[in-house]
Design a protein around this motif. Sequence first.
Motif, PDB file in Angstrom:
ATOM      1  N   PHE A 274     -43.043 -16.076 124.580  1.00  0.00           N
ATOM      2  CA  PHE A 274     -43.803 -14.861 124.093  1.00  0.00           C
ATOM      3  C   PHE A 274     -45.247 -15.144 123.726  1.00  0.00           C
ATOM      4  O   PHE A 274     -45.295 -16.533 123.047  1.00  0.00           O
ATOM      5  N   LEU A 275     -46.118 -14.780 124.219  1.00  0.00           N
ATOM      6  CA  LEU A 275     -47.723 -14.931 123.774  1.00  0.00           C
ATOM      7  C   LEU A 275     -48.148 -13.915 122.965  1.00  0.00           C
ATOM      8  O   LEU A 275     -48.456 -12.951 123.378  1.00  0.00           O
ATOM      9  N   VAL A 276     -48.369 -14.432 121.609  1.00  0.00           N
ATOM     10  CA  VAL A 276     -48.989 -13.542 120.487  1.00  0.00           C
ATOM     11  C   VAL A 276     -50.235 -14.134 119.863  1.00  0.00           C
ATOM     12  O   VAL A 276     -50.314 -15.176 119.570  1.00  0.00           O
ATOM     13  N   GLU A 277     -51.130 -13.271 120.239  1.00  0.00           N
ATOM     14  CA  GLU A 277     -52.624 -14.021 119.752  1.00  0.00           C
ATOM     15  C   GLU A 277     -52.704 -14.909 120.563  1.00  0.00           C
ATOM     16  O   GLU A 277     -52.934 -15.173 121.940  1.00  0.00           O
ATOM     17  N   ASP A 278     -52.903 -16.220 119.900  1.00  0.00           N
ATOM     18  CA  ASP A 278     -53.424 -17.539 120.531  1.00  0.00           C
ATOM     19  C   ASP A 278     -52.191 -18.598 120.370  1.00  0.00           C
ATOM     20  O   ASP A 278     -52.510 -19.720 120.614  1.00  0.00           O
ATOM     21  N   VAL A 279     -50.783 -18.154 120.336  1.00  0.00           N
ATOM     22  CA  VAL A 279     -49.763 -18.859 120.159  1.00  0.00           C
ATOM     23  C   VAL A 279     -48.477 -18.580 121.327  1.00  0.00           C
ATOM     24  O   VAL A 279     -48.280 -17.586 121.391  1.00  0.00           O
ATOM     25  N   PHE A 280     -48.021 -19.691 121.898  1.00  0.00           N
ATOM     26  CA  PHE A 280     -46.978 -19.640 122.763  1.00  0.00           C
ATOM     27  C   PHE A 280     -45.925 -19.920 122.120  1.00  0.00           C
ATOM     28  O   PHE A 280     -45.739 -21.090 121.395  1.00  0.00           O
TER      29      PHE A 280
ATOM     30  N   PHE B  12     -55.532 -22.454 121.376  1.00  0.00           N
ATOM     31  CA  PHE B  12     -54.369 -22.184 121.804  1.00  0.00           C
ATOM     32  C   PHE B  12     -53.284 -23.308 121.477  1.00  0.00           C
ATOM     33  O   PHE B  12     -53.626 -24.509 121.208  1.00  0.00           O
ATOM     34  N   LYS B  13     -52.128 -22.767 120.923  1.00  0.00           N
ATOM     35  CA  LYS B  13     -50.955 -24.087 120.455  1.00  0.00           C
ATOM     36  C   LYS B  13     -49.476 -23.299 120.831  1.00  0.00           C
ATOM     37  O   LYS B  13     -49.443 -22.406 121.281  1.00  0.00           O
ATOM     38  N   ALA B  14     -48.709 -24.276 121.006  1.00  0.00           N
ATOM     39  CA  ALA B  14     -47.188 -23.860 121.243  1.00  0.00           C
ATOM     40  C   ALA B  14     -46.345 -23.952 120.194  1.00  0.00           C
ATOM     41  O   ALA B  14     -46.368 -25.256 119.367  1.00  0.00           O
ATOM     42  N   VAL B  15     -45.322 -23.092 119.873  1.00  0.00           N
ATOM     43  CA  VAL B  15     -44.261 -23.262 118.896  1.00  0.00           C
ATOM     44  C   VAL B  15     -42.910 -22.829 119.472  1.00  0.00           C
ATOM     45  O   VAL B  15     -42.946 -22.116 120.306  1.00  0.00           O
ATOM     46  N   ASP B  16     -42.089 -23.293 118.856  1.00  0.00           N
ATOM     47  CA  ASP B  16     -40.396 -23.109 119.214  1.00  0.00           C
ATOM     48  C   ASP B  16     -40.235 -21.739 118.877  1.00  0.00           C
ATOM     49  O   ASP B  16     -40.408 -21.449 117.697  1.00  0.00           O
ATOM     50  N   MET B  17     -39.934 -20.872 119.888  1.00  0.00           N
ATOM     51  CA  MET B  17     -39.340 -19.632 119.660  1.00  0.00           C
ATOM     52  C   MET B  17     -38.251 -19.251 118.474  1.00  0.00           C
ATOM     53  O   MET B  17     -38.244 -18.302 117.719  1.00  0.00           O
ATOM     54  N   HIS B  18     -37.363 -20.317 118.801  1.00  0.00           N
ATOM     55  CA  HIS B  18     -36.132 -20.006 117.776  1.00  0.00           C
ATOM     56  C   HIS B  18     -36.460 -20.701 116.463  1.00  0.00           C
ATOM     57  O   HIS B  18     -35.484 -20.389 115.396  1.00  0.00           O
ATOM     58  N   MET B  19     -37.623 -21.138 116.224  1.00  0.00           N
ATOM     59  CA  MET B  19     -37.971 -21.809 114.777  1.00  0.00           C
ATOM     60  C   MET B  19     -39.218 -20.719 114.180  1.00  0.00           C
ATOM     61  O   MET B  19     -39.441 -20.660 112.926  1.00  0.00           O
TER      62      MET B  19
ATOM     63  N   SER C 221     -45.596 -23.264 128.711  1.00  0.00           N
ATOM     64  CA  SER C 221     -47.076 -23.412 128.291  1.00  0.00           C
ATOM     65  C   SER C 221     -47.734 -24.839 128.632  1.00  0.00           C
ATOM     66  O   SER C 221     -48.788 -24.673 128.657  1.00  0.00           O
ATOM     67  N   GLU C 222     -47.022 -25.825 129.036  1.00  0.00           N
ATOM     68  CA  GLU C 222     -47.270 -26.932 129.275  1.00  0.00           C
ATOM     69  C   GLU C 222     -48.545 -26.944 130.677  1.00  0.00           C
ATOM     70  O   GLU C 222     -49.536 -27.621 130.402  1.00  0.00           O
ATOM     71  N   PRO C 223     -47.969 -26.211 131.791  1.00  0.00           N
ATOM     72  CA  PRO C 223     -49.049 -26.352 132.858  1.00  0.00           C
ATOM     73  C   PRO C 223     -50.238 -25.567 132.418  1.00  0.00           C
ATOM     74  O   PRO C 223     -51.417 -25.744 132.940  1.00  0.00           O
ATOM     75  N   ILE C 224     -49.973 -24.424 131.455  1.00  0.00           N
ATOM     76  CA  ILE C 224     -51.418 -23.732 131.064  1.00  0.00           C
ATOM     77  C   ILE C 224     -52.239 -24.438 130.136  1.00  0.00           C
ATOM     78  O   ILE C 224     -53.664 -24.458 130.467  1.00  0.00           O
TER      79      ILE C 224
END
Length: 427
Positions: free
Chosen positions: A243-249, A307-314, A262-265
């Motif tokens: 899910f991409l919400v605002e600036d967080v993957f 942009f930053k990446a976060v685990d979905m299940h957390m 999100s890593e290739p992005i």
Amino acid sequence: MKIFRTYIRVDELKILREEELVDMAMKVAFQQGEENHENSSQPSEEQSAAAGEKDAHSRSRNKHACSESFSGGEKLLSSFEIQSNSPSLTDCIQTSHSRKRKRRKVNNHAIEDSYTAKVEQLVKIKQKQDEDKAAARLHSFNGGCEINESAITLSEGTERMKSLRFTSYATKVKSPSIGEHRAVPYPEVVLCVEVYHSSRKWVKTQEFLVLGHQTLTELRDKIYCSTDQVMLKAGQHDPSGYFLVEDVFFNDLRDPSAIDYSEPIFDWLRNSKDEALKKWESITTGELQQKQKAIVGDVTGLQLPKFKAVDMHMTRFCDLRFRLGAGYLYCHQGDCKHAMVIRDMRLIHPEDVHNRAGYPIVLFQLKSRVQKCDVCKIYRATKVTVEDRWAQKNPCYFCKDCYFLLHYGKDESLLYNDFSVYDYQHD
């Protein structure tokens, strides 16, 4: 026992308001009152003739009296004064006035009685129309429904109409049939989330109610897409997604074989910063801003978001930073992308489902389009062929039987193979 059946059409009923009933009653009552008053006030022809003869006779007597001597005239005058002061004349005048007053009272009472009777009659008509209208509306949902004359009373029809008209949105949500029950903590936030089709722009496929303390993965597991079914059937199912919400993957990495989309992005943002900045500018700015930049140059100092990446299940929904009504992105199966909108946010209320195990609740599910076989036009298609020389369309949809009859011989061998065939999955 005979049962009378009545068929009512709603468009043939003319419903009168209370103001119209009062106006009709007043017009009818006053019209009848005026007619009665005119009949009572106008004397008959015989009475008019008798009164005229009496008046002429009195005038002739007065003329005869005036032709006498002066002394006789004085005597007549004195006798006239005495006669005018006599109690019999006064009684006659009072009697005539009292008769007129009585006649007026009788006319007024007649007008009032007529008006009351007309109002009561029109009120009965109004009640009958309300009963017919309620019965017709309650049974108009089924055209073959037969109505009994005394089957529905006015009060029952009104209550049923209220229940049909004022059904709230929250009461439509039924509690899911789940064995376990987990109480919802109060206060709790309820979010309304909409998911749209991947290829058909702005066609909503699903709508959910989710709780603020639920994780994003709980919503993702409820989202249905035919691409997942096709890839699973083809043996190429990919559990990855974000899910991409605002600036967080928010990446779904629960499965060990999942890939961080999100890593290739992030690599592209680091290695092609200028290209990424132009891409971001075309997304965020409109045509007017681009023309202003071409004339006066870049004065805004546009920069890429961090942009930053976060685990979905957390991540829970209450931890998100979002805007109501803004479009966000859900990506799965490599490049299958859906628009996602958080439409509404409110506190939970008593009419909501208070079992946490039942959420997310599906409020809306788009019905799948049924593609019929292009040959028989009866059964659902299970195969689709491309560049098929014996098919009447390209691509052409076939049911199981029609596909076999057209492409296989008596020995169950394929007659020709210079075409492409795929299993057809309904949307």
